[in-house]
Design a protein around this motif. Sequence first.
Motif, PDB file in Angstrom:
ATOM      1  N   HIS A 180       7.986   0.476   4.649  1.00  9.54           N
ATOM      2  CA  HIS A 180       6.563   0.670   4.765  1.00  9.54           C
ATOM      3  C   HIS A 180       5.784  -0.049   3.911  1.00  9.54           C
ATOM      4  O   HIS A 180       4.539   0.550   3.371  1.00  9.54           O
ATOM      5  CB  HIS A 180       6.801   2.099   4.282  1.00  9.54           C
ATOM      6  CG  HIS A 180       7.232   3.212   5.334  1.00  9.54           C
ATOM      7  ND1 HIS A 180       8.666   3.499   5.647  1.00  9.54           N
ATOM      8  CD2 HIS A 180       6.690   3.783   6.249  1.00  9.54           C
ATOM      9  CE1 HIS A 180       8.928   4.149   6.335  1.00  9.54           C
ATOM     10  NE2 HIS A 180       7.706   4.451   7.081  1.00  9.54           N
ATOM     11  N   LYS A 181       5.989  -1.084   3.468  1.00 12.53           N
ATOM     12  CA  LYS A 181       5.232  -1.976   2.675  1.00 12.53           C
ATOM     13  C   LYS A 181       4.525  -3.092   3.673  1.00 12.53           C
ATOM     14  O   LYS A 181       5.167  -3.638   4.526  1.00 12.53           O
ATOM     15  CB  LYS A 181       5.992  -2.791   1.790  1.00 12.53           C
ATOM     16  CG  LYS A 181       6.506  -1.982   0.319  1.00 12.53           C
ATOM     17  CD  LYS A 181       7.311  -2.939  -0.342  1.00 12.53           C
ATOM     18  CE  LYS A 181       7.582  -1.874  -1.721  1.00 12.53           C
ATOM     19  NZ  LYS A 181       8.436  -1.006  -1.787  1.00 12.53           N
TER      20      LYS A 181
ATOM     21  N   ARG B  22       5.103   8.564   3.635  1.00 12.33           N
ATOM     22  CA  ARG B  22       5.043   9.884   2.651  1.00 12.33           C
ATOM     23  C   ARG B  22       6.394   9.883   1.765  1.00 12.33           C
ATOM     24  O   ARG B  22       7.535   9.536   2.218  1.00 12.33           O
ATOM     25  CB  ARG B  22       4.988  10.839   3.877  1.00 12.33           C
ATOM     26  CG  ARG B  22       3.616  10.970   4.559  1.00 12.33           C
ATOM     27  CD  ARG B  22       2.293  11.157   3.624  1.00 12.33           C
ATOM     28  NE  ARG B  22       1.159  11.094   4.519  1.00 12.33           N
ATOM     29  CZ  ARG B  22       0.333  10.082   4.622  1.00 12.33           C
ATOM     30  NH1 ARG B  22       0.807   9.078   4.318  1.00 12.33           N
ATOM     31  NH2 ARG B  22      -0.682  10.421   5.442  1.00 12.33           N
TER      32      ARG B  22
ATOM     33  N   ASP C 110       1.348  -1.082  -4.919  1.00 13.77           N
ATOM     34  CA  ASP C 110      -0.285  -1.121  -4.589  1.00 13.77           C
ATOM     35  C   ASP C 110      -0.905  -2.044  -5.697  1.00 13.77           C
ATOM     36  O   ASP C 110      -1.960  -2.583  -5.374  1.00 13.77           O
ATOM     37  CB  ASP C 110      -1.136   0.191  -4.744  1.00 13.77           C
ATOM     38  CG  ASP C 110      -0.570   1.084  -3.434  1.00 13.77           C
ATOM     39  OD1 ASP C 110       0.064   0.659  -2.615  1.00 13.77           O
ATOM     40  OD2 ASP C 110      -0.989   2.215  -3.583  1.00 13.77           O
TER      41      ASP C 110
ATOM     42  N   VAL D 256       0.644  -2.988   0.012  1.00 15.12           N
ATOM     43  CA  VAL D 256       0.294  -1.746   0.101  1.00 15.12           C
ATOM     44  C   VAL D 256       1.705  -0.885   0.294  1.00 15.12           C
ATOM     45  O   VAL D 256       2.382  -1.215   1.365  1.00 15.12           O
ATOM     46  CB  VAL D 256      -0.749  -1.442   1.119  1.00 15.12           C
ATOM     47  CG1 VAL D 256      -1.010   0.007   1.424  1.00 15.12           C
ATOM     48  CG2 VAL D 256      -2.237  -2.066   0.832  1.00 15.12           C
ATOM     49  N   GLN D 257       1.817   0.229  -0.285  1.00 10.50           N
ATOM     50  CA  GLN D 257       2.875   1.075   0.013  1.00 10.50           C
ATOM     51  C   GLN D 257       2.542   2.250   0.861  1.00 10.50           C
ATOM     52  O   GLN D 257       1.627   3.134   0.465  1.00 10.50           O
ATOM     53  CB  GLN D 257       3.346   1.756  -1.232  1.00 10.50           C
ATOM     54  CG  GLN D 257       4.671   2.754  -0.982  1.00 10.50           C
ATOM     55  CD  GLN D 257       5.943   1.829  -0.431  1.00 10.50           C
ATOM     56  OE1 GLN D 257       6.380   1.135  -1.077  1.00 10.50           O
ATOM     57  NE2 GLN D 257       6.234   2.320   0.885  1.00 10.50           N
ATOM     58  N   GLU D 258       2.919   2.288   2.209  1.00 11.75           N
ATOM     59  CA  GLU D 258       2.627   3.197   3.217  1.00 11.75           C
ATOM     60  C   GLU D 258       3.808   4.412   3.073  1.00 11.75           C
ATOM     61  O   GLU D 258       4.704   4.372   2.578  1.00 11.75           O
ATOM     62  CB  GLU D 258       2.184   2.839   4.374  1.00 11.75           C
ATOM     63  CG  GLU D 258       1.228   1.488   4.456  1.00 11.75           C
ATOM     64  CD  GLU D 258       0.831   1.073   6.005  1.00 11.75           C
ATOM     65  OE1 GLU D 258       2.191   1.014   6.712  1.00 11.75           O
ATOM     66  OE2 GLU D 258      -0.122   0.523   6.172  1.00 11.75           O
TER      67      GLU D 258
ATOM     68  N   ARG E  49       4.337  -7.502   7.432  1.00 13.63           N
ATOM     69  CA  ARG E  49       5.277  -6.326   7.198  1.00 13.63           C
ATOM     70  C   ARG E  49       6.667  -6.945   6.718  1.00 13.63           C
ATOM     71  O   ARG E  49       7.284  -7.904   7.089  1.00 13.63           O
ATOM     72  CB  ARG E  49       5.223  -5.369   8.307  1.00 13.63           C
ATOM     73  CG  ARG E  49       4.151  -4.797   8.879  1.00 13.63           C
ATOM     74  CD  ARG E  49       4.334  -3.665   9.852  1.00 13.63           C
ATOM     75  NE  ARG E  49       4.828  -2.551   9.129  1.00 13.63           N
ATOM     76  CZ  ARG E  49       3.961  -1.676   8.664  1.00 13.63           C
ATOM     77  NH1 ARG E  49       2.558  -1.724   8.703  1.00 13.63           N
ATOM     78  NH2 ARG E  49       4.430  -0.427   7.812  1.00 13.63           N
TER      79      ARG E  49
ATOM     80  N   LYS F 147       4.940   3.523  -5.303  1.00  5.95           N
ATOM     81  CA  LYS F 147       3.314   3.272  -4.831  1.00  5.95           C
ATOM     82  C   LYS F 147       2.663   2.674  -5.962  1.00  5.95           C
ATOM     83  O   LYS F 147       1.787   1.869  -5.502  1.00  5.95           O
ATOM     84  CB  LYS F 147       2.989   4.186  -4.261  1.00  5.95           C
ATOM     85  CG  LYS F 147       1.468   4.306  -3.375  1.00  5.95           C
ATOM     86  CD  LYS F 147       1.198   5.568  -2.794  1.00  5.95           C
ATOM     87  CE  LYS F 147      -0.346   5.234  -2.379  1.00  5.95           C
ATOM     88  NZ  LYS F 147      -0.458   4.099  -1.129  1.00  5.95           N
TER      89      LYS F 147
END
Length: 410
Positions: A269-270, A176, A162, A172-174, A276, A158
């Motif tokens: 998740h990027k 969890r 980011d 952006v790294q989304e 995306r 991340k």
Amino acid sequence: MFWLAIKTGFWTILTLGFYRFWMKTRLRRWYWSAIRPGGHAMEYTGDPWEKLLGFFIAVVILTFYIGLVNLVLMFVSFSVFQSASLGYMASFLGVIPLWFFAQYRARRYVLARTRWRGVRFGLEPGAWGYAWRAMIHWLVTICSLGILWPRMTFWLEKYKTDRTVFGSARLVQEGRWWMLYRAARPFIAGVGLLVLWAAWVLWFRPVIPLAGDGLSDLFTNIGAVVDFRFIPGDWDRPARLFLVLPIAVLLIYGAVHYRFVSKRILANHKVADGVRLSSELNGLRVSVIYAVGTTIAYTILFFGVVALVLLALGLLGPDAFLEAQIGTADPLGALPRWLSVGLLGFAYLSVFLLWSVLHQVFVTFPLMRHMAITLALVNVAGLAQVSQRARDEFAEAEGFAEALDLGAAI
């Protein structure tokens, strides 16, 4: 790829390693141009001269830094503790931040010299921030006995994601960090089986029945194995020891699976300005590539080393090593000594060149191809709003990664 790697590797040998900066540049240009998102080829604009200059700059800085630090640490170690061991340990720990620093700088350089549709990629400055974060995450991971490894993987990725940009668009790294435990399932299963197997053959029903039950007896049995204090005839069903082989295979597969499947999960998740990434990378496919490719490369390396030893024995004679000790050896008969040593040296370098080429062809190339084919862009309308960014100039390029033998990308 095979002939390009052979040719550039051959020139690297002839130039005693200096051509490797040109070799890496040509290989990257080949790989980048072969990857064509939306029909538009990627471009690599790196310059081998800046790599060479950066390497020299990094070597000078590292020589001064490591030499000065080692001198101070050894002085303190001898003066305060009357021992050199603490100085050596502190010296090793002092180099660790430089590894992470070099990794981040190498990634920044590669992105800064990569373009797609004429737009440059980039990575914001932050190498020292990455270095101290990496050290903290590694410390937490070690203290947790590896349980928090996915946490380290996520937060370090991340940090880099980011700060990654494509023109004016920022990635952006989304997600969890605990989502990466899905990728670690095979490895966790392997560790669990290894623990059960070890408890079975060392505690519940020891292969070497030296003592009764109890935790202290477990360490007694382990110590007996280490010190060879046992009689083979007293073993209890020693065939159980071979069960460690499939468990080891599962652990290796689990490590490869985690490394690449975690990349797939993170890629999914990027996002950057509404665009995306979507990855369908197959962990089993990657493991097969690794298994087949490394088997081919290391098999050739093994037979090459054996042939090299036989060649040396055939040319020098089976008693040459003993004769060399008493000064009566006659290498290669009438050939000059420099020529005999040169021939064997060339053969030695050729064996490892062939191994490097086969690893490039059967491991690196199919891995990059699989990763490129299984990666896609979703909702590409946002790409129309991306504008160009300024060129990121570098003083040392990948010099620190080269000097510390970390490499980067290719």
